[in-house]
Scaffold this motif. Structure first.
Motif: not given
Ligand code: SF4
Lengths: 191, 162
Positions: A37-39, A74-76, A101-105, A109-112, A131-135
């Motif tokens: 994903a975006c990460c 790096a990503g969801t 890398m990132g809260v999704c992994a 993250g916010f994908y609950d 941590p971070g979205c993205p870091p």
């Molecule tokens: S943590 Fe944020 S930037 Fe990284 S994959 Fe998830 S939504 Fe995208």
């Protein structure tokens, strides 16, 4: 490590094998970027010339699990993708490390929701979470430095079997690849 | 320059059972019974040059206190006239009645859209050549975008990963 030199002889470097290996390993990481994903886009910035991960010896990204020793997720990760990620991890050779890398992994993250794995540590062991979205790229480099320190000490590798036994790390069963996965692909129709 | 045509008016003159609904967009939208869908869509495609089925989605209206429960929304676009038009079909939630005729014979894009609506809402499309889940995996139970799907319910593929 120490330097010994006697009269009339060249100085020699003494070290322990583990220390030497750890030192060599930490400067020659071969990351496998598992960007879903975006990460993944942010990871590209880390590899690019502005942040330049090659300063830390980890710029040769490998897209084969057999040639890499650092998995950067790096990503969801969706529930559907989870078995793929687990198989990739299982295919990597020891010693191997994982950066989430990132809260999704790290936690979903916010994908609950129904579709998303709530953190990759439910299926594979993770060494460093970012941590971070993205870091920001600095955070990724910081994580890399932390991992390099960890690798140099080599403790985590020695502890890993006992931590698995104590249930602190998920048990990774080395399941044999299915017959379908190992079948030659010659039967696939060419378009 | 000729006056732009009014596709909504043309359609309503032809099919009297269409009921207009307000879409909060400048484009016309009509409610119609599912049985008449193919007939209207064919007219749109062949006579009014709506050559693209740009989108097909569904609404679970159970929390909006509307009946019937599901509303399948069709978004037609005419590349020639640069014109857009919406159709809406109400679908009952009862297992046997939760179905709409498929538009696959008319629009190729309907194929994947209809699979998505089946996957997410459990609305069946009669006459679809391959009505299988498209996003969720095999073995997934239920339809996650239905309002009564428990938002905390997980169905992991790896046992224990929920
Ligand atoms: S943590 Fe944020 S930037 Fe990284 S994959 Fe998830 S939504 Fe995208």
């Amino acid at each position: 490590m120490g330097v010994k030199s006697g009269p009339g002889s060249d100085p020699i470097l003494t070290t322990m094998l583990d220390t030497a290996l750890g030192w060599a390993r930490k400067f020659s990481l071969f990351p496998l970027p598992y960007g879903t994903a975006c990460c993944g886009i942010e990871y590209m910035a880390v590899v690019g010339s502005r942040y330049d991960v090659s300063r830390f010896g980890a710029e040769v990204v490998r897209f084969s699990p057999r040639q890499s020793d650092l998995l950067i997720v790096a990503g969801t990760i969706s529930q559907k993708m989870a078995p793929v990620l687990k198989r990739i991890y299982d295919q990597m050779l020891e010693p191997k490390w994982v950066i989430s890398m990132g809260v999704c992994a790290s936690s979903g993250g916010f994908y609950d929701n129904y579709a998303t794995l709530q953190g990759i540590d439910r299926i594979i062991p993770v060494d460093i979470y970012i941590p971070g979205c993205p870091p920001r790229p600095e955070a990724v480099l910081d994580a890399l430095i932390m991992l390099m320190e960890k690798i140099e000490k080599g403790e985590d590798l020695a502890q890993r079997p006992s931590r698995v036994a104590q249930g602190q790390l998920p048990v990774i069963d080395g399941e044999a690849p299915s017959e379908e996965a190992t079948r030659p692909r010659s039967h696939v129709k060419q378009h | 320059m000729t006056e732009p045509r009014n596709a909504g008016k043309l359609l309503q003159e032809k099919f009297s059972y269409l009921k207009e609904f307000d879409l909060a967009t400048p484009f016309p939208g009509f409610f119609l019974p599912g049985d008449n869908l193919v007939e209207v869509a064919r007219y749109l495609k062949e006579e009014l040059s709506f050559d693209l089925l740009a989108d097909l989605s569904c609404i679970d209206a159970s929390e909006l206190e509307r009946t019937p429960r599901f509303e399948v929304l069709y978004n037609f676009y005419s590349l020639k006239e640069r014109d857009r038009l919406f159709l809406k079909v109400g679908v009952d939630e009862a297992e046997k009645k939760c179905r709409v005729p498929s538009l696959c014979p008319l629009y190729a894009t309907a194929n994947w859209y209809e699979r998505e609506v089946w996957d997410m809402f459990g609305v069946r499309f009669d006459g679809h050549p391959y009505l299988k889940r498209i996003l969720m995996y095999e073995g997934f139970e239920g339809h996650p975008l239905r309002k009564d799907y428990d938002i905390c319910h997980r169905q992991p593929l790896i046992p224990g990963a929920d």
